[in-house]
Design an enzyme around this catalytic site. Structure first.
Site, PDB file in Angstrom:
ATOM      1  N   HIS A  50       7.677  15.591   0.114  1.00 10.38           N
ATOM      2  CA  HIS A  50       7.084  14.885  -1.023  1.00 10.38           C
ATOM      3  C   HIS A  50       7.578  13.450  -1.009  1.00 10.38           C
ATOM      4  O   HIS A  50       8.742  13.195  -0.710  1.00 10.38           O
ATOM      5  CB  HIS A  50       7.468  15.563  -2.342  1.00 10.38           C
TER       6      HIS A  50
ATOM      7  N   HIS B 246      -2.472  15.332   0.554  1.00 11.94           N
ATOM      8  CA  HIS B 246      -2.422  15.342  -0.915  1.00 11.94           C
ATOM      9  C   HIS B 246      -2.830  16.760  -1.362  1.00 11.94           C
ATOM     10  O   HIS B 246      -2.210  17.738  -0.948  1.00 11.94           O
ATOM     11  CB  HIS B 246      -3.349  14.226  -1.429  1.00 11.94           C
TER      12      HIS B 246
ATOM     13  N   ASP C  12       2.211  22.867  -3.758  1.00 13.54           N
ATOM     14  CA  ASP C  12       1.128  23.531  -3.028  1.00 13.54           C
ATOM     15  C   ASP C  12       1.599  24.775  -2.278  1.00 13.54           C
ATOM     16  O   ASP C  12       0.807  25.664  -1.987  1.00 13.54           O
ATOM     17  CB  ASP C  12       0.486  22.553  -2.026  1.00 13.54           C
TER      18      ASP C  12
HETATM   19  N1  COA Z   1       6.773  18.885   7.909  1.00 17.38           N
HETATM   20  C1  COA Z   1       7.584  18.422   8.865  1.00 17.38           C
HETATM   21  N2  COA Z   1       8.250  17.255   8.767  1.00 17.38           N
HETATM   22  C2  COA Z   1       8.085  16.555   7.654  1.00 17.38           C
HETATM   23  C3  COA Z   1       7.247  16.982   6.618  1.00 17.38           C
HETATM   24  C4  COA Z   1       6.578  18.192   6.775  1.00 17.38           C
HETATM   25  N3  COA Z   1       5.758  18.665   5.821  1.00 17.38           N
HETATM   26  N4  COA Z   1       7.253  16.074   5.617  1.00 17.38           N
HETATM   27  C5  COA Z   1       8.067  15.095   6.011  1.00 17.38           C
HETATM   28  N5  COA Z   1       8.555  15.379   7.257  1.00 17.38           N
HETATM   29  C6  COA Z   1       9.475  14.552   8.035  1.00 17.38           C
HETATM   30  C7  COA Z   1       8.706  13.513   8.813  1.00 17.38           C
HETATM   31  O1  COA Z   1       8.300  13.988  10.069  1.00 17.38           O
HETATM   32  C8  COA Z   1       9.686  12.392   8.892  1.00 17.38           C
HETATM   33  O2  COA Z   1      10.632  12.701   9.869  1.00 17.38           O
HETATM   34  P1  COA Z   1      11.240  11.552  10.832  1.00 17.38           P
HETATM   35  O3  COA Z   1      11.969  10.617   9.905  1.00 17.38           O
HETATM   36  O4  COA Z   1      12.107  12.308  11.767  1.00 17.38           O
HETATM   37  O5  COA Z   1      10.041  10.914  11.487  1.00 17.38           O
HETATM   38  C9  COA Z   1      10.397  12.453   7.535  1.00 17.38           C
HETATM   39  O6  COA Z   1      10.308  13.816   7.123  1.00 17.38           O
HETATM   40  C10 COA Z   1       9.782  11.561   6.480  1.00 17.38           C
HETATM   41  O7  COA Z   1       8.400  11.924   6.377  1.00 17.38           O
HETATM   42  P2  COA Z   1       7.241  10.948   5.943  1.00 17.38           P
HETATM   43  O8  COA Z   1       5.933  11.498   6.426  1.00 17.38           O
HETATM   44  O9  COA Z   1       7.577   9.547   6.356  1.00 17.38           O
HETATM   45  O10 COA Z   1       7.318  11.072   4.388  1.00 17.38           O
HETATM   46  P3  COA Z   1       6.239  10.560   3.418  1.00 17.38           P
HETATM   47  O11 COA Z   1       6.921  10.292   2.128  1.00 17.38           O
HETATM   48  O12 COA Z   1       5.419   9.483   4.014  1.00 17.38           O
HETATM   49  O13 COA Z   1       5.243  11.805   3.280  1.00 17.38           O
HETATM   50  C11 COA Z   1       4.155  13.706   2.579  1.00 17.38           C
HETATM   51  C12 COA Z   1       5.182  12.659   2.216  1.00 17.38           C
HETATM   52  C13 COA Z   1       3.891  14.604   1.387  1.00 17.38           C
HETATM   53  C14 COA Z   1       2.826  13.026   2.985  1.00 17.38           C
HETATM   54  C15 COA Z   1       4.683  14.529   3.788  1.00 17.38           C
HETATM   55  O14 COA Z   1       5.878  15.163   3.399  1.00 17.38           O
HETATM   56  C16 COA Z   1       3.684  15.517   4.306  1.00 17.38           C
HETATM   57  O15 COA Z   1       2.811  15.163   5.123  1.00 17.38           O
HETATM   58  N6  COA Z   1       3.761  16.805   3.829  1.00 17.38           N
HETATM   59  C17 COA Z   1       2.789  17.802   4.221  1.00 17.38           C
HETATM   60  C18 COA Z   1       1.533  17.673   3.392  1.00 17.38           C
HETATM   61  C19 COA Z   1       1.725  18.154   1.969  1.00 17.38           C
HETATM   62  O16 COA Z   1       2.283  19.226   1.740  1.00 17.38           O
HETATM   63  N7  COA Z   1       1.189  17.385   1.032  1.00 17.38           N
HETATM   64  C20 COA Z   1       1.249  17.717  -0.373  1.00 17.38           C
HETATM   65  C21 COA Z   1       2.156  16.766  -1.077  1.00 17.38           C
HETATM   66  S1  COA Z   1       2.414  17.256  -2.761  1.00 17.38           S
END
Ligand code: COA
Length: 352
Positions: A237, A198, A288
């Site tokens: 996201h 987050h 971010d």
């Molecule tokens: N880096 C690499 N791969 C990513 C990614 C990232 N930042 N964000 C998503 N993915 C990939 C996942 O590995 C997954 O791939 P797969 O289907 O091959 O397993 C796919 O995209 C879906 O990701 P998922 O984690 O299920 O999406 P989510 O909706 O649950 O997660 C976040 C959203 C924001 C938690 C996630 O994108 C993330 O962890 N981002 C990094 C942290 C961040 O910047 N947070 C601030 C948010 S405003």
């Protein structure tokens, strides 16, 4: 107003960021409309008057361990502010508005004092002649930077202010729905925002830019991270699947910090990471990603980036808490149990 089918309105936050100061946005979130000149004047006066914090609260910061993350310090300070506020349990609109202004005004003072205390420096008292953003720099560094830097900071606050049912806002609403006090709800929300999935991501972005170090290393770094299936902070996201609508505005202003500092490195590394990630995985940067390097170029320590997010998002959290309490119903989700079928309870002596 939020409802289950509310979509995040795309793009308008960029117009607000360009055209309004953060205080106008804080007013908008608290009262539902942008203020007129007179309303803004009254609101700003109230905010400026509330900026000082008590000597007791200031003295507490000296007891925090040197390893304390400023997010934990903020969370503790919010609880302390709650203990000082004898109206804390009041849930009527007027009391909530007062407490919202108090939190908006005092959290930057807390954060700046904590920031300085860790460096062995004395706190700097807030200056009621300065606007919200100017005053924060004044309290952190003892001086106010050029207007262009202030604008970039102010824009970041506007873009961070509110974002529907994100994890920290939802946490705050759940706590409020029990009819707990606003300080408890905000303190819980700070705990949720701290995590790197987050708000904590803006700090992680800067750590990874520093780890990469040079634009020439950026593409290989990203390809390796993807090969190792690492989550790259600042990308992805839950809601914005084809790009975060706040990013173009923040990127535009982050580039203004490049102009201000003459340091192109972080923007160049960021650009390569962004292009590589989009090409390889179709995943876009979130707010971010440009906010981290912008704060770094302003001279802030990295572990203050997420707390800066707090001094903005406090406006969104409090607006949600007010909305929740106006038509409250306990938030209590049900879950679908998928474990063992019901088993008899065997007395301890027979369990072996
Ligand atoms: N880096 C690499 N791969 C990513 C990614 C990232 N930042 N964000 C998503 N993915 C990939 C996942 O590995 C997954 O791939 P797969 O289907 O091959 O397993 C796919 O995209 C879906 O990701 P998922 O984690 O299920 O999406 P989510 O909706 O649950 O997660 C976040 C959203 C924001 C938690 C996630 O994108 C993330 O962890 N981002 C990094 C942290 C961040 O910047 N947070 C601030 C948010 S405003």
């Amino acid at each position: 107003m939020m409802s289950a089918d509310t979509e995040i309105h795309k793009g308008l936050e960029g117009v607000l960021a360009d055209q309004c100061i953060f205080e106008e946005v804080a007013y908008l979130l608290q009262f539902g409309e942008l203020p007129g000149k007179k309303e803004l004047d009254v609101f700003a006066k109230q905010e400026r008057k509330q900026r000082p914090i008590s000597k007791d609260l200031l003295s507490v910061f000296g007891y925090f361990p040197p390893s304390a993350h400023p997010m934990d310090a903020l969370q503790t300070a919010v609880s302390f502010l709650g203990m000082e506020d004898t109206d804390g349990w009041n849930h009527d609109e007027t009391s909530l508005d007062k407490m919202t202004t108090k939190l908006l005004a005092k959290l930057p003072t807390v954060l700046a004092a904590v920031y300085r205390s860790r460096k062995g420096e004395k706190p700097i008292a807030p200056d009621a002649n300065l606007c919200f953003s100017e005053n924060f720099f004044h309290m952190c560094f003892g001086k106010v930077p050029d207007p262009a830097t202030i604008k970039v900071f102010d824009v970041s606050l506007t873009l961070y202010a509110e974002h529907s049912f994100n994890a920290s806002t939802f946490t705050g609403r759940v706590i409020s729905s029990t009819l707990s006090d606003i300080y408890s709800a905000v303190s819980g929300a700070i705990g949720a925002l701290k995590g790197p999935l987050h708000g904590g991501a803006n700090e992680e972005v800067m750590h990874l830019l520093i780890e990469i170090g040079e634009p020439a290393r950026a593409k290989a770094w990203m390809l390796k991270a993807l090969e190792e299936k690492r989550k790259v902070m600042g990308f992805g996201h839950r809601v914005y699947l084809s790009g975060d609508s706040r990013v173009p505005t923040m990127k535009k202003y982050m580039l203004k910090m490049v102009e201000q500092t003459g340091n192109k490195k972080w923007a160049e590394i960021s650009e390569i990471l962004e292009q590589t990630m989009i090409r390889e995985k179709g995943i876009y940067p979130n707010l971010d990603f440009p906010a981290g390097p912008a704060y770094y170029m302003m001279g802030f320590d990295i572990d203050i980036f997420t707390p800066i997010f707090v001094i903005s998002r406090i406006t969104g959290w409090c607006a949600h808490i007010k909305e929740q309490l106006a038509a409250n119903r306990l938030i209590r989700p049900l879950c679908h149990y998928v474990g063992h079928a019901q088993r008899p309870v065997t007395p301890l002596e027979n369990r072996g």
